[in-house]
Design a protein around this motif. Sequence first.
Motif, PDB file in Angstrom:
ATOM      1  N   CYS A 112      66.354  65.191  60.242  1.00  0.00           N
ATOM      2  CA  CYS A 112      65.309  64.257  60.492  1.00  0.00           C
ATOM      3  C   CYS A 112      64.867  64.550  61.930  1.00  0.00           C
ATOM      4  O   CYS A 112      65.481  64.604  62.859  1.00  0.00           O
ATOM      5  N   PHE A 122      62.835  62.678  64.004  1.00  0.00           N
ATOM      6  CA  PHE A 122      62.725  61.454  64.784  1.00  0.00           C
ATOM      7  C   PHE A 122      64.394  61.166  65.216  1.00  0.00           C
ATOM      8  O   PHE A 122      64.482  61.037  66.547  1.00  0.00           O
ATOM      9  N   CYS A 123      65.217  61.488  64.312  1.00  0.00           N
ATOM     10  CA  CYS A 123      66.590  61.474  64.509  1.00  0.00           C
ATOM     11  C   CYS A 123      66.965  62.352  65.627  1.00  0.00           C
ATOM     12  O   CYS A 123      67.759  62.088  66.673  1.00  0.00           O
ATOM     13  N   HIS A 141      68.374  55.662  61.596  1.00  0.00           N
ATOM     14  CA  HIS A 141      67.599  55.964  60.602  1.00  0.00           C
ATOM     15  C   HIS A 141      67.467  55.269  59.287  1.00  0.00           C
ATOM     16  O   HIS A 141      68.433  54.724  58.557  1.00  0.00           O
ATOM     17  N   HIS A 144      61.505  58.776  58.427  1.00  0.00           N
ATOM     18  CA  HIS A 144      62.016  57.849  59.348  1.00  0.00           C
ATOM     19  C   HIS A 144      61.170  56.859  59.807  1.00  0.00           C
ATOM     20  O   HIS A 144      60.182  57.202  60.600  1.00  0.00           O
TER      21      HIS A 144
HETATM   22 ZN    ZN Z   1      65.860  59.775  61.205  1.00  0.00          ZN
END
Ligand code: ZN
Length: 138
Positions: free
Chosen positions: A6, A8-9, A48, A99
């Motif tokens: 991910c 954004f993670c 998440h 996310h």
């Molecule tokens: Zn994420």
Amino acid sequence: MSSSDCIFCKIVSGRVPCNKIYEDEQVLAFLDVRPVSDGHTLVVPKAHFEKLHQCPQEVLSSISSCLGKIVQAVVAAAGAAGYNVLCNNGRAAGQLVDHVHFHIIPRNEGDNVFTHWPAYEYESGRADAIAEKICARL
Ligand code: ZN
Ligand code: 5GP
């Protein structure tokens, strides 16, 4: 909770750089890399979760407790006359990053960011039926 692929993670963990706007224990805000207006900001929970309705109450609370402050700063810095706060959920709604995130989009008259709001009117009785259906699922 995080998802290894991910984006954004990866931003939350610092593996991918961002223009950071705000951070606390639960929340990170950063500039969108492909803005639709100057200052376009994304607010994400550090944990998440794919969609808004999957977020625990405390995650939603942590976002809502800082959202107004972040909006105020983004809009003031952009010198914008208004703003949209958007949360796309699912591909059908335009969600590309799975996310959950809130877009803060500074707006000005005539900026052409969103040009079409496809509003219509319910036929007689339809609004009552839809409201009843929704309420039955709460
Ligand atoms: Zn994420
Ligand atoms: P969605 O369509 O899922 O609501 O919006 C995802 C947003 O994330 C898009 O506006 C896109 O420009 C932004 N985005 C995607 N990848 C990155 C990235 O690596 N860094 C940043 N800052 N924004 C990203």
